[in-house]
Design an enzyme around this catalytic site. Structure first.
Site, PDB file in Angstrom:
ATOM      1  N   ASP A 118      61.672  58.250  51.919  1.00 34.40           N
ATOM      2  CA  ASP A 118      62.224  57.410  52.979  1.00 34.40           C
ATOM      3  C   ASP A 118      63.695  57.750  53.232  1.00 34.40           C
ATOM      4  O   ASP A 118      64.416  58.155  52.320  1.00 34.40           O
ATOM      5  CB  ASP A 118      62.083  55.945  52.541  1.00 34.40           C
ATOM      6  CG  ASP A 118      62.546  54.967  53.593  1.00 34.40           C
ATOM      7  OD1 ASP A 118      61.898  54.904  54.655  1.00 34.40           O
ATOM      8  OD2 ASP A 118      63.547  54.264  53.363  1.00 34.40           O
ATOM      9  N   GLY A 170      48.550  39.617  51.006  1.00 38.74           N
ATOM     10  CA  GLY A 170      47.634  39.728  49.881  1.00 38.74           C
ATOM     11  C   GLY A 170      46.938  41.061  49.692  1.00 38.74           C
ATOM     12  O   GLY A 170      46.190  41.241  48.729  1.00 38.74           O
ATOM     13  N   ASP A 185      46.299  44.728  48.422  1.00 38.54           N
ATOM     14  CA  ASP A 185      46.721  45.210  47.115  1.00 38.54           C
ATOM     15  C   ASP A 185      46.055  46.537  46.749  1.00 38.54           C
ATOM     16  O   ASP A 185      45.276  47.093  47.535  1.00 38.54           O
ATOM     17  CB  ASP A 185      46.431  44.151  46.048  1.00 38.54           C
ATOM     18  CG  ASP A 185      45.005  43.614  46.111  1.00 38.54           C
ATOM     19  OD1 ASP A 185      44.101  44.360  46.534  1.00 38.54           O
ATOM     20  OD2 ASP A 185      44.785  42.442  45.736  1.00 38.54           O
ATOM     21  N   GLU A 224      61.651  61.874  55.433  1.00 40.07           N
ATOM     22  CA  GLU A 224      61.789  61.197  56.729  1.00 40.07           C
ATOM     23  C   GLU A 224      63.148  61.584  57.332  1.00 40.07           C
ATOM     24  O   GLU A 224      64.184  61.065  56.945  1.00 40.07           O
ATOM     25  CB  GLU A 224      61.705  59.679  56.563  1.00 40.07           C
ATOM     26  CG  GLU A 224      61.818  58.953  57.904  1.00 40.07           C
ATOM     27  CD  GLU A 224      62.072  57.461  57.767  1.00 40.07           C
ATOM     28  OE1 GLU A 224      61.627  56.709  58.643  1.00 40.07           O
ATOM     29  OE2 GLU A 224      62.732  57.047  56.794  1.00 40.07           O
ATOM     30  N   ASN A 264      46.095  37.728  42.725  1.00 44.86           N
ATOM     31  CA  ASN A 264      47.483  38.197  42.615  1.00 44.86           C
ATOM     32  C   ASN A 264      48.254  38.072  43.929  1.00 44.86           C
ATOM     33  O   ASN A 264      49.304  38.698  44.092  1.00 44.86           O
ATOM     34  CB  ASN A 264      47.521  39.641  42.089  1.00 44.86           C
ATOM     35  CG  ASN A 264      46.880  40.641  43.043  1.00 44.86           C
ATOM     36  OD1 ASN A 264      46.657  40.362  44.215  1.00 44.86           O
ATOM     37  ND2 ASN A 264      46.577  41.828  42.537  1.00 44.86           N
ATOM     38  N   ASP A 265      47.769  37.244  44.855  1.00 41.90           N
ATOM     39  CA  ASP A 265      48.469  37.108  46.146  1.00 41.90           C
ATOM     40  C   ASP A 265      49.882  36.566  45.974  1.00 41.90           C
ATOM     41  O   ASP A 265      50.773  36.860  46.775  1.00 41.90           O
ATOM     42  CB  ASP A 265      47.674  36.187  47.077  1.00 41.90           C
ATOM     43  CG  ASP A 265      46.375  36.826  47.547  1.00 41.90           C
ATOM     44  OD1 ASP A 265      46.114  37.978  47.168  1.00 41.90           O
ATOM     45  OD2 ASP A 265      45.625  36.173  48.289  1.00 41.90           O
ATOM     46  N   ASN A 319      42.533  43.036  50.729  1.00 40.09           N
ATOM     47  CA  ASN A 319      42.812  42.169  49.587  1.00 40.09           C
ATOM     48  C   ASN A 319      41.656  42.264  48.593  1.00 40.09           C
ATOM     49  O   ASN A 319      40.636  41.609  48.747  1.00 40.09           O
ATOM     50  CB  ASN A 319      43.010  40.725  50.050  1.00 40.09           C
ATOM     51  CG  ASN A 319      43.524  39.813  48.944  1.00 40.09           C
ATOM     52  OD1 ASN A 319      43.499  40.180  47.779  1.00 40.09           O
ATOM     53  ND2 ASN A 319      43.992  38.639  49.318  1.00 40.09           N
TER      54      ASN A 319
END
Length: 619
Positions: A331, A164, A166, A360, A144-145, A139
């Site tokens: 993905d 949190g 980032d 993937e 910006n959490d 964090n």
């Protein structure tokens, strides 16, 4: 009379202002928000979104040719395709007319590309990829959490909540990642995910042109790339073509009913992707596999719709140019229409010939995996080429976490699993370009499977550092982190100790690591920093020998260098006779272990400690 005229003029001005304001508000979104001049593919599809925008006739300045204007059953969308051939970086003006009068205009920027952008170098077998779940790593900006515009707020007490971590946390710890021997970072998705809960994983994106504010801003992502490039590191974006999130803004107002795959009642994919290549498969099974939704919260994108295919292709290219990316991991790659995905990959690699994309393909059969790699001979049987440069070696992944737990070998367990795996490499068109790993954010944690046995961890890391392919390490494993997948995904995605202010244990610094954490880290760092400069284990020829007594020996060699790797998977000491390996030992007299610096005589035998491996540079 004068007052009446003044009043009339005032009313006309007011009406004009109101009309002007409503006109400007007419366009709510433009995607891509800007583009780049001098791209190889000059066709650019711009999506304009706003209430009843389809009623207007579009034109553009600078004598730019409009090649196509497409409207759908939803009047709030207008897809305008222009020809950017020979256009320089400039600002275009789109005009929207009704009854031959311009109702409003929209500026659109064509930006200048970076020098030599098309020929950017991507990641390859000389790299080691460090996989991070950004919310759980560090964090760097506690402000910006949470974000007022998004539903889920930061709550570190909830194992499955937003914690949190980032982009700023990654930037602040690039030196740590580099010191580990990693050259490349793959972050799980960073785009906005506005799910009500569990949004931290990022795979249910609600806006694919916007970084999630809880991670930072688009500009922060650009800054991460720039800071990494200063350190000669590469940035890989986790891209999702198969689905978006249920809260994506287009779900609320679909461009067309065929933008997403839909059934009369909710239909989830059966995940049996063998049906795609199965010559005996029913059409129904294939349809449910490809068109069924991954989960109820992830609407399935219909890449057979040309508008969708173009949208996703341009979105991917936009991120490459804008952020200066070095590669993609994609993905759920083979959950989408195979032809559409082949076209998507081809469009990107046409624009960037050296750009690597790993898909993937979560299957545990070498033939099924090899089918999906570019130029596969297996795919060619059905006249299919995926155009996908790289695949993830899931067969090897499952063997790593089982074989090193098997002290008493039988015909088909223990180290023979690795031999049998590599014996199938003839199926792949390019074994150097396969992603190899022991775990990731979706699998069992390696250290948990090994019951936090450091010698077994060392065996696994040694294998990844010395066999063919591109090694990937999952964050935290290098300090002994684990997690029990049977307790849920949150347990295999725990916070990195030291990533948050106030953490009692800060494993991001040498001084903050516990003695046990230091043992894991120091070994991993030494091994992968050695690997950085050894071409033999990047692209050298591999020769291996059938395991005996649960020991396994292989060589990686170029004209200039030979590396001998010896594994003892037994709980007891083993003596390995070297006569058998003369084919590769040749005239070499000794080998120096890259971890301890100890020299071993190769003339007759090598003594191996229990559950250990040697990586010997032959001299």
């Amino acid at each position: 009379m004068k007052n009446q005229k003044t009043s009339l003029i005032y009313k006309l001005i007011l009406i004009a202002l109101i009309f002007s304001a409503s006109a400007k508000a007419q366009i709510q979104k433009v995607e891509p928000p800007f583009w780049y001049a001098e791209m190889k593919n000059p066709e650019l599809q711009i999506m304009f979104y706003g209430k009843n925008i389809a009623q207007y006739e579009a034109s553009v300045s600078n004598n730019v040719v409009i090649k196509n204007v497409e409207k759908t059953e939803n009047p709030n969308y207008l897809f305008v395709t222009i020809d950017t051939q020979n256009l320089k970086a400039s600002e275009l003006i789109f005009s929207f007319k009704t009854k031959n009068k311009v109702a409003f205009t929209q500026k659109y920027s064509l930006k200048e590309r970076r020098a030599n952008s098309a020929n950017r170098k991507s990641y390859d077998a000389s790299d080691m990829i460090y996989l991070i779940m950004p919310d759980r790593f560090a964090n760097g900006n506690a402000k910006n959490d949470s974000d007022a515009s998004l539903t889920e707020k930061g709550n570190r007490q909830d194992p499955s909540g937003r914690h949190g971590g980032d982009i700023e946390g990654i930037i602040k710890n690039l030196d740590y990642i580099s010191s580990l021997g990693a050259t490349t970072i793959w972050n799980t998705p960073l785009c906005e995910d506005n799910d009500k809960q569990h949004s931290y994983h990022g795979y249910a994106q609600s806006d694919v042109y916007k970084i999630d504010p809880r991670y930072g801003t688009n500009e922060d992502y650009v800054r991460l790339s720039a800071e990494m490039h200063k350190k000669d590191m590469k940035l890989v974006m986790d891209y999702v073509t198969n689905h978006w999130g249920i809260t994506h803004w287009m779900i609320k107002d679909m461009p067309t009913k065929t933008w997403f795959n839909q059934f009369e009642t909710f239909t989830q994919t059966h995940h049996r992707r063998e049906v795609i290549t199965d010559p005996h498969a029913s059409k129904l099974d294939q349809e449910i596999c490809i068109d069924g939704w991954f989960v109820p919260s992830m609407p399935d994108l219909n890449l057979r719709n040309p508008l969708v295919a173009k949208y996703l292709t341009q979105n991917a290219i936009w991120w490459i140019e804008y952020v200066n990316l070095d590669g993609f991991r994609v993905d759920t790659y083979n959950y989408s229409d195979p032809t559409a995905m082949a076209n998507w990959a081809k469009s990107i690699t046409n624009e960037y010939p050296n750009f690597n994309i790993v898909g993937e393909i979560w299957m545990h059969n070498q033939a099924s995996l090899a089918y999906w790699q570019k130029d596969s001979k297996i795919g060619a049987i059905e006249n299919y080429n995926s155009n996908l440069p790289s695949v993830m070696d899931f067969t090897l992944q499952s063997q790593i976490t089982s074989a090193f737990n098997e002290d008493n070998p039988t015909w088909d367990n223990g180290l023979i699993k690795f031999y049998n795996n590599f014996a199938m490499d003839f199926l792949y068109p390019n074994t150097d370009n396969i992603l190899i790993f022991a775990e990731n954010h979706d699998t069992d944690r390696m250290n948990d499977k090994f019951k936090y046995d450091l010698p077994k961890y060392k065996l696994a890391m040694t294998l990844l550092a010395t066999i063919r392919g591109i090694p990937q390490v999952y964050y935290g494993s290098e300090i002994g982190m684990g997690g029990d997948k049977s307790k849920g995904d949150a347990d295999i995605r725990q916070d990195f100790p030291g990533g948050w202010a106030g953490d009692k244990n800060n494993a991001l610094t040498a001084a903050g690591r516990t003695p046990e954490q230091a043992k894991y880290f120091d070994f991993t760092s030494k091994l992968f920093n050695w690997r950085k400069s050894n071409e033999a284990v990047h692209f050298g020829k591999m020769t291996h020998y059938i395991p005996e007594n649960n020991t396994y020996v292989y060589f990686r060699s170029t004209d200039a260098k030979t590396v001998m790797v010896v594994f003892n998977n037994n709980a007891k000491e083993q003596i390995v006779k070297t006569n058998r390996f003369k084919e590769n030992i040749k005239n070499f007299k000794s080998g120096k272990d890259v971890i301890t610096g100890k020299t071993f005589d190769l003339s007759s035998e090598i003594t191996l400690e229990p559950k250990s491996a040697l990586v010997l540079e032959l001299e």
